[in-house]
Design a protein around this motif. Structure first.
Motif, PDB file in Angstrom:
ATOM      1  N   CYS A 347     -12.564 -60.206  -0.187  1.00  0.00           N
ATOM      2  CA  CYS A 347     -13.673 -61.151  -0.324  1.00  0.00           C
ATOM      3  C   CYS A 347     -14.251 -61.535   1.038  1.00  0.00           C
ATOM      4  CB  CYS A 347     -13.209 -62.406  -1.059  1.00  0.00           C
ATOM      5  SG  CYS A 347     -12.759 -62.098  -2.771  1.00  0.00           S
ATOM      6  N   LEU A 348     -13.384 -61.727   2.021  1.00  0.00           N
ATOM      7  CA  LEU A 348     -13.861 -62.106   3.348  1.00  0.00           C
ATOM      8  C   LEU A 348     -14.657 -60.983   3.999  1.00  0.00           C
ATOM      9  CD1 LEU A 348     -10.766 -64.066   4.706  1.00  0.00           C
ATOM     10  CD2 LEU A 348     -13.058 -64.993   4.338  1.00  0.00           C
ATOM     11  N   THR A 349     -14.183 -59.750   3.863  1.00  0.00           N
ATOM     12  CA  THR A 349     -14.942 -58.641   4.453  1.00  0.00           C
ATOM     13  C   THR A 349     -16.295 -58.483   3.755  1.00  0.00           C
ATOM     14  OG1 THR A 349     -13.743 -57.097   3.015  1.00  0.00           O
ATOM     15  CG2 THR A 349     -12.918 -57.367   5.258  1.00  0.00           C
ATOM     16  N   SER A 350     -16.331 -58.695   2.434  1.00  0.00           N
ATOM     17  CA  SER A 350     -17.608 -58.620   1.716  1.00  0.00           C
ATOM     18  C   SER A 350     -18.558 -59.692   2.214  1.00  0.00           C
ATOM     19  CB  SER A 350     -17.370 -58.782   0.209  1.00  0.00           C
ATOM     20  OG  SER A 350     -16.556 -57.754  -0.287  1.00  0.00           O
ATOM     21  N   TRP A 351     -18.047 -60.891   2.406  1.00  0.00           N
ATOM     22  CA  TRP A 351     -18.889 -61.997   2.875  1.00  0.00           C
ATOM     23  C   TRP A 351     -19.398 -61.739   4.288  1.00  0.00           C
ATOM     24  CZ3 TRP A 351     -17.378 -66.089   6.474  1.00  0.00           C
ATOM     25  CH2 TRP A 351     -18.361 -67.082   6.598  1.00  0.00           C
ATOM     26  N   LEU A 352     -18.527 -61.234   5.155  1.00  0.00           N
ATOM     27  CA  LEU A 352     -18.922 -60.985   6.539  1.00  0.00           C
ATOM     28  C   LEU A 352     -19.925 -59.837   6.652  1.00  0.00           C
ATOM     29  CD1 LEU A 352     -15.438 -61.360   8.286  1.00  0.00           C
ATOM     30  CD2 LEU A 352     -17.415 -62.858   8.607  1.00  0.00           C
ATOM     31  N   ARG A 353     -19.862 -58.885   5.745  1.00  0.00           N
ATOM     32  CA  ARG A 353     -20.784 -57.749   5.804  1.00  0.00           C
ATOM     33  C   ARG A 353     -22.136 -58.072   5.165  1.00  0.00           C
ATOM     34  NH1 ARG A 353     -18.205 -53.489   7.739  1.00  0.00           N
ATOM     35  NH2 ARG A 353     -15.980 -53.183   7.356  1.00  0.00           N
ATOM     36  N   GLY A 355     -25.477 -60.535   4.878  1.00  0.00           N
ATOM     37  CA  GLY A 355     -26.239 -61.603   5.516  1.00  0.00           C
ATOM     38  C   GLY A 355     -25.947 -61.715   7.002  1.00  0.00           C
ATOM     39  N   ARG A 356     -25.951 -62.957   7.469  1.00  0.00           N
ATOM     40  CA  ARG A 356     -25.841 -63.195   8.919  1.00  0.00           C
ATOM     41  C   ARG A 356     -24.600 -64.005   9.278  1.00  0.00           C
ATOM     42  NH1 ARG A 356     -30.927 -63.145   7.101  1.00  0.00           N
ATOM     43  NH2 ARG A 356     -32.486 -61.920   8.233  1.00  0.00           N
ATOM     44  N   SER A 357     -23.562 -63.880   8.466  1.00  0.00           N
ATOM     45  CA  SER A 357     -22.335 -64.642   8.722  1.00  0.00           C
ATOM     46  C   SER A 357     -21.684 -64.240  10.043  1.00  0.00           C
ATOM     47  CB  SER A 357     -21.341 -64.430   7.577  1.00  0.00           C
ATOM     48  OG  SER A 357     -21.932 -64.753   6.340  1.00  0.00           O
ATOM     49  N   ARG A 360     -22.575 -66.089  13.290  1.00  0.00           N
ATOM     50  CA  ARG A 360     -21.885 -67.343  13.572  1.00  0.00           C
ATOM     51  C   ARG A 360     -20.534 -67.085  14.237  1.00  0.00           C
ATOM     52  NH1 ARG A 360     -21.910 -70.722   8.136  1.00  0.00           N
ATOM     53  NH2 ARG A 360     -20.826 -72.208   9.499  1.00  0.00           N
ATOM     54  N   VAL A 361     -19.902 -65.985  13.860  1.00  0.00           N
ATOM     55  CA  VAL A 361     -18.630 -65.627  14.499  1.00  0.00           C
ATOM     56  C   VAL A 361     -18.856 -65.367  15.982  1.00  0.00           C
ATOM     57  CG1 VAL A 361     -16.775 -63.921  14.579  1.00  0.00           C
ATOM     58  CG2 VAL A 361     -17.667 -64.712  12.366  1.00  0.00           C
ATOM     59  N   PHE A 362     -19.938 -64.668  16.313  1.00  0.00           N
ATOM     60  CA  PHE A 362     -20.224 -64.392  17.721  1.00  0.00           C
ATOM     61  C   PHE A 362     -20.456 -65.692  18.493  1.00  0.00           C
ATOM     62  CE2 PHE A 362     -23.121 -63.509  21.244  1.00  0.00           C
ATOM     63  CZ  PHE A 362     -22.489 -62.444  21.868  1.00  0.00           C
ATOM     64  N   MET A 402     -27.303 -55.401  14.216  1.00  0.00           N
ATOM     65  CA  MET A 402     -27.679 -54.460  13.164  1.00  0.00           C
ATOM     66  C   MET A 402     -27.575 -55.093  11.785  1.00  0.00           C
ATOM     67  SD  MET A 402     -28.868 -51.888  14.577  1.00  0.00           S
ATOM     68  CE  MET A 402     -29.166 -51.096  12.992  1.00  0.00           C
ATOM     69  N   GLN A 403     -26.593 -55.976  11.583  1.00  0.00           N
ATOM     70  CA  GLN A 403     -26.522 -56.660  10.294  1.00  0.00           C
ATOM     71  C   GLN A 403     -27.699 -57.605  10.117  1.00  0.00           C
ATOM     72  OE1 GLN A 403     -21.736 -56.620   9.246  1.00  0.00           O
ATOM     73  NE2 GLN A 403     -22.879 -58.507   9.106  1.00  0.00           N
ATOM     74  N   GLY A 404     -28.216 -58.129  11.217  1.00  0.00           N
ATOM     75  CA  GLY A 404     -29.425 -58.936  11.127  1.00  0.00           C
ATOM     76  C   GLY A 404     -30.605 -58.114  10.626  1.00  0.00           C
ATOM     77  N   HIS A 405     -30.737 -56.892  11.155  1.00  0.00           N
ATOM     78  CA  HIS A 405     -31.822 -56.012  10.691  1.00  0.00           C
ATOM     79  C   HIS A 405     -31.614 -55.608   9.229  1.00  0.00           C
ATOM     80  CE1 HIS A 405     -33.594 -55.761  14.626  1.00  0.00           C
ATOM     81  NE2 HIS A 405     -32.521 -55.227  15.174  1.00  0.00           N
ATOM     82  N   LEU A 406     -30.366 -55.315   8.853  1.00  0.00           N
ATOM     83  CA  LEU A 406     -30.088 -54.958   7.462  1.00  0.00           C
ATOM     84  C   LEU A 406     -30.354 -56.136   6.529  1.00  0.00           C
ATOM     85  CD1 LEU A 406     -26.795 -52.900   7.945  1.00  0.00           C
ATOM     86  CD2 LEU A 406     -28.943 -52.024   7.022  1.00  0.00           C
TER      87      LEU A 406
END
Length: 622
Positions: A347-353, A355-357, A360-362, A402-406
């Motif tokens: 669930c955590l990997t799905s959430w992190l992949r 949107g833009r979560s 916030r980690v960065f 790249m996740q921001g662009h996706l």
């Protein structure tokens, strides 16, 4: 959905929102609604509920679901008199409801709300106590009505099944008038519950009204064979009167068991359709294998340093040990909100992949560094201290950008009502953007990578060369893998490019490129200045639906097929979010029938027809 330029001719002007959602005065007599004083939608004269999305289908569905008893006022004078009395607040009932019927409606309404919000039926007891308190303290004269509202667990479970059947009957009614349809195969591979295939159907009628609904849900535990799943889909299609020869396209998550060229589910669906399509212009069923959950698929291709797995592990440990940092606490609370409190690795990997979560980690990497040091965690992969390793931080910043662009692309694909040519437009633009970013990154240009640029500046202040690290070969390879994946998964719809171009801009489409059977109709359309004006002023679906009857039948046959292709990920995203937020609740459901019922209620665009449910209940008790 090819990746070449969508069209060289000028595109039609996209309709403004106001053009699609304009209140019409004739709806007052027809559906008993008036325009709201603030101009934001309509208001029902009977129940005074607002109807925000003012399209005729929304207004009509509310009327049919809640107030179809007023159809008995059919003549013009009776209807006008009814509207005047409703305007004065004199609400007439065509058939007065008994207290028991009002109680049944209330029970059905509560069951509907509990299903929509993923709440257990045992919450019905709490709801009942709340209602008792409100009525006793605020409306004591109506307190006795509470005894007619049955909110026991058993009753709410039955009400939920009844609501789902009512929604499915509405789909059966709509399915009988679909001129063409497409399917979406969503196997929900990123959810922590038991794996399951959701099959959605999108159908279009002769007026170009679109419906997207759940067709069926298949439990994939034990991985049933593909022929069995095809049989289940065929049975479900038969229940809503949809033959195979009206199926014009499929979208999916692109997982291997669906896309395998020899034994995959898609291959078998194509074979099944081919048996019924000797006379169709499209011999092979088009398949788009990357539209659903696209951003999570892209994140996997780009995660060159195992970043998401590492961060998910830290978050899971924080959940069990607790943290002192306010920023990390808020991050964990957000993760719990989106995963229903199920903070396992999947669930955590799905959430992190999604949107833009990860961004916030960065921004919280200093807090992560403190936690990792205090927790004495073992090395991540070959790294003893990833948060101090410049290469790992570059991996993190690259993935964040790249996740921001996706995520931007995913947001564009969640906008419905643009038809499938809009999907092709967005995906084509994104693939060109990928190629540009690959060139820029190779040259050390971080214009499209703001987080990488921030990290590069930090590394430069520490005496390291950040640009060179971020131009590493592994990032080039990641972008190449993603570009290749896009091209492969969307290439199945290239056969429909001409149909998409024709649908989007018939007045600029070359006649010689059109199918021979519609060329004469296309020439007549191009010569009509009246139709050209309507084309620029109307929503695209309304334009085609409003063509003179019998004059453009061949052209409408082609455009209806195109309109039935999935144009957004809305219904799939709605199901995914419902699964993620309510995993604990869904696991507790006792039967497959109940699970399919709550999924249908949560994803349906139909409103339950309460009067119909109450009347059917009354007949069963008679």
């Amino acid at each position: 959905m090819a990746f070449s330029k969508m069209w060289s001719n000028p595109k039609r002007r996209r309709p403004e929102v106001e053009e699609q959602h304009v209140f019409r005065s004739e709806w007052t007599l027809r559906y008993l609604v008036v325009e709201r004083a603030d101009g934001e939608g309509a208001e029902c004269l009977v129940c005074h509920r607002p109807i925000v999305a003012t399209r005729e289908r929304d207004v009509r569905r509310h009327y049919e679901a809640e107030h179809d008893q007023y159809e008995s006022y059919s003549s013009g004078e009776e209807r006008e008199a009814l509207v005047e009395r409703l305007r004065r607040g004199d609400v007439l009932l065509a058939a007065a409801q008994a207290r028991e019927e009002r109680g049944a409606r209330a029970s059905l309404g509560i069951a509907h709300l509990l299903a929509l919000h993923g709440r257990p039926w045992t919450d019905g007891g709490l709801v009942l106590r709340c209602l008792e308190t409100v009525l006793r303290e605020a409306l004591p004269e109506h307190y006795s009505v509470i005894h007619e509202v049955d909110l026991t667990t058993e009753t709410l479970a039955l009400r939920t099944l009844g609501l789902a059947r009512n929604l499915f009957r509405q789909l059966v009614t709509r399915g009988s008038v679909f001129q063409a349809y497409s399917l979406a195969l969503d196997d929900q591979p990123f959810v922590g519950t038991e794996n399951r295939l959701l099959v959605f159907v999108r159908g279009v009628d002769q007026d170009y009204e679109v419906d997207e609904e759940l067709l069926l849900s298949v439990n994939l535990v034990g991985q049933p064979d593909c022929p069995h799943i095809v049989q289940l889909i065929e049975e479900a299609l038969a229940r809503i009167s949809l033959p195979w020869d009206k199926l014009v396209g499929v979208v999916s998550t692109g997982t291997p068991w669906i896309t395998s060229p020899e034994t995959g589910l898609m291959r078998m669906l194509q074979a099944r359709v081919a048996e019924n399509r000797e006379c169709m212009e499209i011999p092979v069923l088009p398949h788009c294998g990357g539209l659903l959950h696209l951003e999570m698929m892209g994140s996997k291709e780009l995660d060159v340093g195992g970043v998401v797995e590492a961060v998910a592990g830290w978050l899971a440990l924080m959940h069990t040990r607790g943290v002192h940092s306010l920023g990390l606490k808020l991050l964990l609370e957000d993760a719990e909100l989106h995963t229903g409190g199920e903070l396992n690795m999947l669930c955590l990997t799905s959430w992190l992949r999604r949107g833009r979560s990860l961004k916030r980690v960065f921004s919280l990497r200093q807090e992560f560094e403190t936690f990792v040091a205090e927790a004495g965690l073992p090395p991540t992969g070959h790294l003893r201290d990833p948060l101090h390793d410049p290469d790992w931080l570059c991996d993190l910043s690259f993935l964040v950008d790249m996740q921001g662009h996706l995520a931007d692309l995913a947001d564009e694909l969640r906008v419905s009502g643009t038809f499938a040519f809009g999907v092709m437009e967005h995906v084509s633009a994104f693939t060109e953007k990928l190629q540009l970013m690959r060139l820029h990154l190779n040259a050390g240009d971080l214009t499209h990578f703001p987080v990488c640029r921030e990290l590069s500046d930090e590394l430069s202040r520490q005496g390291q060369v950040g640009n060179q690290r971020l131009a590493a070969q592994r990032y080039q390879e990641g972008l190449t893998r993603l570009l290749t994946r896009f091209q492969k998964q969307f290439e199945g719809l290239c056969a429909l490019k001409k149909e998409l171009d024709l649908f989007a801009d018939p007045f600029s489409f070359p006649v010689e490129s059109a199918p021979p059977n519609i060329r004469e109709e296309l020439i007549r359309m191009k010569s009509s200045s009246t139709l050209l004006c309507e084309y620029h002023d109307e929503h695209l679906g309304a334009f085609y639906a409003g063509l003179p009857p019998g004059c453009y039948t061949e052209l409408q046959a082609v455009t209806i097929r195109t309109a039935s292709l999935f144009d957004s990920t809305c219904i799939s995203d709605k199901a995914f979010e419902y699964f993620m937020r309510n995993q604990g609740r869904l696991i507790q459901l006792s039967t497959e029938e109940h699970l399919q019922a709550v999924i249908r209620i949560a994803t349906s665009n139909f409103e339950p027809r309460m009067d119909e449910l109450v009347r059917s209940r009354s007949r069963s008790l008679a």
